[in-house]
Design an enzyme around this catalytic site. Structure first.
Site, PDB file in Angstrom:
ATOM      1  CE  LYS A 185      -4.287   0.873  -1.328  1.00  0.00           C
ATOM      2  NZ  LYS A 185      -4.008  -0.338  -0.618  1.00  0.00           N
TER       3      LYS A 185
ATOM      4  CE1 TYR B 155      -3.287   0.372   4.893  1.00  0.00           C
ATOM      5  CE2 TYR B 155      -2.286  -0.681   6.772  1.00  0.00           C
ATOM      6  CZ  TYR B 155      -2.297  -0.413   5.436  1.00  0.00           C
ATOM      7  OH  TYR B 155      -1.323  -0.924   4.641  1.00  0.00           O
TER       8      TYR B 155
ATOM      9  CB  SER C  79      -0.923   0.036   1.223  1.00  0.00           C
ATOM     10  OG  SER C  79      -2.122  -0.632   0.928  1.00  0.00           O
TER      11      SER C  79
ATOM     12  CE1 TYR D 104      -4.500  -1.188  -4.895  1.00  0.00           C
ATOM     13  CE2 TYR D 104      -4.876  -3.564  -4.877  1.00  0.00           C
ATOM     14  CZ  TYR D 104      -4.694  -2.372  -4.197  1.00  0.00           C
ATOM     15  OH  TYR D 104      -4.692  -2.363  -2.821  1.00  0.00           O
TER      16      TYR D 104
ATOM     17  CB  VAL E 245      -0.207  -5.732   4.099  1.00  0.00           C
ATOM     18  CG1 VAL E 245      -1.460  -5.103   4.656  1.00  0.00           C
ATOM     19  CG2 VAL E 245      -0.312  -6.007   2.616  1.00  0.00           C
TER      20      VAL E 245
HETATM   21  N1  GLN Z   1      -2.125  -5.304  -2.209  1.00  0.00           N
HETATM   22  C1  GLN Z   1      -2.751  -5.200  -0.923  1.00  0.00           C
HETATM   23  C2  GLN Z   1      -4.261  -5.340  -1.035  1.00  0.00           C
HETATM   24  O1  GLN Z   1      -4.846  -4.826  -1.923  1.00  0.00           O
HETATM   25  C3  GLN Z   1      -2.364  -3.884  -0.315  1.00  0.00           C
HETATM   26  C4  GLN Z   1      -2.947  -3.705   1.033  1.00  0.00           C
HETATM   27  C5  GLN Z   1      -2.104  -2.937   1.986  1.00  0.00           C
HETATM   28  O2  GLN Z   1      -0.880  -2.854   1.896  1.00  0.00           O
HETATM   29  N2  GLN Z   1      -2.778  -2.414   2.987  1.00  0.00           N
HETATM   30  O3  GLN Z   1      -4.900  -5.977  -0.243  1.00  0.00           O
END
Ligand code: GLN
Length: 304
Positions: free
Chosen positions: A66, A240, A63, A188, A258
């Site tokens: 992002k 989060y 993430s 993604y 994650v």
């Molecule tokens: N690729 C992971 C997902 O879409 C990314 C989630 C994350 O790092 N919080 O679930």
């Protein structure tokens, strides 16, 4: 300030936490990563890097991508981006679907999965290969040509992408996704599978601490005002549904993933990245959050 000595102390103090927490095994390929890794790198605006532990070991940025995808979309659309995605903390898990239905498919912010899918949709509509555009962008930001995504991790996530697919289809039913859902999910998963080290990620985030300019190349990524706005979003939404507790403990804008990485910035001073794969209940690195809390405590430096 002797940052190296401080990082060494943090590395020693964090040892009892390593291996605690849970590696993200809902993406099977990530479940294979050893949980006791720990790396941390802090890069100051003059380009000097202070690092300890596994700071040069590449890991799955997940993430954290992002943040950089959102930067690109913000570059492309400016304030119009906020017609497509909100700017409020969600208070829900990063992969939650519940809010989407009663908020007509408009994701709360670009740092939860739903919002990131909309951002990737924006990139897919502008670039032939969105993930390649992001990889090129990251190479420029940190000045390293070798950065790429890990095909195994991308395939592993793609094979278990039912929840993200559901989210994307659901948003498309509200007209919030323009491109074909499968194309958005493919891009993604590849963007999440980009691998970088702590040193590379700290360098890549440094433009945020430098008013939007990459210090070593002089490339302007964003004007000062959007840079401020993006950092503000990291503060409120970057970790989060734990963003409130994180900012209480650490006091810095940050983005986690994650894979166990967390990137944080102190405007006008430095960017830092910490990595340890064991996650807490929200999906943030357990040892990573603690390390950052100690960093701002020991240095006395935070945004507050
Ligand atoms: N690729 C992971 C997902 O879409 C990314 C989630 C994350 O790092 N919080 O679930």
């Amino acid at each position: 300030m002797d940052y190296t000595a401080i990082l060494e102390r943090i590395r020693d103090d964090v040892q009892p936490l390593l291996g605690k927490g849970r590696v993200a095994d809902y993406i099977p390929q990530l479940g294979k990563v050893r949980p006791d890794h720990f790396g941390m790198a802090l890069v100051t605006l003059d380009g000097r890097c202070h690092a300890v532990g596994d700071a040069t070991v590449p890991f799955s940025i997940q993430s954290i991508s992002k943040l950089f995808a959102c930067t690109l979309a913000f570059q492309l659309l400016g304030e119009d981006l906020w017609q497509r995605v909100g700017r409020e903390p969600s208070g829900n898990a990063f992969n939650s679907l519940v809010q989407l239905e009663y908020e007509q498919g408009l994701p709360r912010n670009p740092f939860i999965n739903a919002g990131a899918l909309v951002v990737t949709d924006v990139l897919c509509s502008r670039f032939v290969q969105a993930e390649s555009a992001l990889v090129q962008f990251l190479r420029r930001l940190c000045g390293k040509d070798g950065i790429d995504y890990d095909g195994e991790v991308a395939r592993s996530e793609l094979a278990h992408a039912d929840r993200n697919l559901a989210m994307a289809h659901f948003m498309k039913s509200f007209g919030r996704i323009e491109m074909p859902v499968q194309a958005v999910i493919d891009a993604y998963c590849r963007q999440c599978a980009i691998t970088m080290s702590c040193e590379e990620l700290a360098r890549a985030a440094l433009f945020l601490a430098n008013g939007g300019v990459v210090p070593w190349s002089g490339e302007r990524v964003l004007a000062p005002s959007p840079t401020k706005r993006l950092s503000a979003l990291m503060l409120t939404c970057g970790t989060y549904d734990e963003a409130g507790d994180f900012v209480y403990r650490v006091g810095l804008p940050a983005k986690s993933g994650v894979g166990g990485g967390i990137v944080a910035v102190l405007p006008r001073r430095w960017a830092v990245c910490v990595w340890s794969p064991g996650l807490d209940h929200s999906g943030n690195s357990l040892a990573g959050v603690q390390a950052l809390e100690w960093l701002t405590t020991l240095t006395g430096q935070s945004i507050f």
